[in-house]
Design an enzyme around this catalytic site. Structure first.
Site, short mmCIF file in Angstrom:
data_model
loop_
_atom_site.label_atom_id
_atom_site.label_comp_id
_atom_site.label_asym_id
_atom_site.label_seq_id
_atom_site.Cartn_x
_atom_site.Cartn_y
_atom_site.Cartn_z
N LYS A 149 37.42 38.31 42.18
CA LYS A 149 36.06 38.60 42.62
C LYS A 149 35.13 38.88 41.43
CE LYS A 149 36.51 38.24 47.11
NZ LYS A 149 36.49 39.34 48.07
N ARG B 213 45.45 40.00 49.55
CA ARG B 213 45.08 38.58 49.55
C ARG B 213 44.92 38.14 48.09
NH1 ARG B 213 40.38 35.35 50.00
NH2 ARG B 213 40.61 33.58 51.45
#
Length: 435
Positions: free
Chosen positions: A220, A255
């Site tokens: 991210k 994840r």
């Protein structure tokens, strides 16, 4: 806590890794890498070999500013892959915000619907209700095309937590079993880098909701901001380190793009210990300040717990005032429960707790009698023992209201290491009231 996903179920006492399979040309870090059917299957097999328990198939990029794709295109990208992987016995998740895609994926064998829009669409709720698949309820402010324009929160942790609580409750009201639901705070979805950092440093707040919590941190943009790594593909090592931190704080589903690196990092996950604290003797300067004095002593014990080696306090319950238990001719207690991650073995941890008790003037003249500080190990992850020195889980924990109430505040639905669920059904002593 068990997460039920159709014919698959996952014990979330230990982290479960979900491998990311983007069959898109434009995902932010791996667009086009696994776009072809055969390439997608090969990569999924590799992630399973590396330790992934689920494969999350996505056919629409949700990176900031991403343009929507047609439902027809998303179906063409995802359904053949979902069907092929399901036939190979894999637990497959469909990453979509479109009910028609979710329905087709479930019919093709998907066992999880991962909805970045949080099941706000009534049609998506209908798909969920008509199946028995697992659900991932995510928070996103806005939509992918606008979510990073100017995200504003008065309290990002509290607002996201309350949103997930309400969305999960709405699903339960719609008839969906609680054990099917997983919540995802949505790092980077409608949050600045600073807001995302605040979010992921407080995952314990989401664990308090009583559902499995997903840590979807991989590659991210906040990692680029925090670690000064511009290229998303170069963020795998820090992604894995952040996943470990999230799991120590209470996340249970991870994840990940790089499954191997993530599984390696998670091997360093420390077991959790649940500690009970109590005090009913405090020296105070003025009458009427006894409660404050007891709280001060417990806070001193918490301060000393912060100095234990290879240990970290993850969460602390509210303080509770409780009636005396067993030995009744004494003052009321103030109690709390602490959740800790520790590398100390149970007997070694016990020695440290007893040393803290002694440092705070603990007197042991009367069994269950007055004390300045009482520190008990209530539960220690995956550890069950019964000997003269230590019995775990604590044999009287579930009959004590002053243990059960604060423990359920921190960990709703918690199951002790001996597989006994924590409920109020066996409570008989020590009636407690939150302060």
């Amino acid at each position: 806590m068990i997460w039920r996903c159709a014919t698959h179920e996952f014990d979330t006492k230990m982290p479960v890794v979900m491998g990311i399979l983007n069959v898109t040309p434009d995902s932010f870090s791996d667009g086009g890498e696994h776009e072809g059917f055969e390439a997608a299957l090969v990569h999924a097999e590799r992630m399973v070999e590396e330790g992934a328990a689920l494969i999350d198939v996505g056919g629409e990029s949700t990176r900031p500013g991403a343009a929507a794709v047609t439902v027809e295109e998303e179906l063409a990208r995802t359904i053949p892959v979902v069907e092929a992987l399901s036939k190979r016995g894999m637990c497959v998740s469909i990453d979509t915000r479109h009910a028609s895609v979710a329905r087709a994926a479930v019919e093709a064998g998907a066992s999880v619907i991962n909805d970045v829009s949080g099941f706000c669409d009534a049609a998506m709720v209908d798909v969920a209700r008509a199946s028995d698949v697992g659900l991932v309820v995510m928070h996103m402010q806005g939509d992918p095309s606008t979510m990073q324009d100017d995200p504003v929160y008065a309290d990002v942790v509290g607002e996201v937590r309350d949103y997930l609580r309400d969305r999960a409750a709405a699903l339960e009201t719609a008839g969906i079993a609680r054990e099917r639901i997983c919540v995802d705070p949505g790092p980077g979805f409608g949050k600045t880098a600073q807001q995302t950092i605040e979010l992921v440093r407080n995952f314990q707040e989401f664990a308090r909701l009583g559902y499995p919590v997903m840590a979807a941190l991989s590659r991210k943009s906040y990692l680029g901001y925090a670690y000064k790594i511009d290229e998303p593909r170069d963020r795998d090592q820090v992604s894995a380190a952040e996943a470990l931190m999230a799991c120590e704080l209470g996340a249970s589903i991870v994840r990940a793009h790089n499954v191997g690196e993530t599984v390696k990092a998670l091997k360093d996950l420390r077991p959790y210990a649940v500690l009970g604290l109590g005090c009913n003797v405090a020296l105070v300067a003025h009458p009427g300040e006894e409660r404050e004095g007891k709280i001060a002593l417990l806070n001193q014990a918490i301060t000393e717990l912060c100095s234990l080696p290879d240990s970290q306090i993850i969460d602390i319950s509210s303080f509770y005032e409780s009636e005396p238990a067993y030995y009744l001719d004494q003052d009321v207690f103030v109690n709390a429960v602490i959740l800790m991650r520790t590398g100390l073995a149970p007997k070694e941890l016990l020695k440290y707790l007893q040393a803290i008790e002694n440092s705070l003037g603990r007197v042991r003249e009367i069994e269950n009698g007055p004390r300045t500080c009482d520190l008990d190990i209530i539960d220690y992850q995956l550890y069950v023992t019964d000997n003269d020195l230590l019995t775990l889980p604590h044999p009287r924990a579930l009959e004590r209201d002053f243990v059960v109430k604060p423990l359920m505040e921190l960990l709703p639905g918690h199951v002790l290491a001996n597989d006994v669920p924590v409920t109020g059904e066996a409570v008989t002593v020590g009636k407690a009231f939150k302060l």
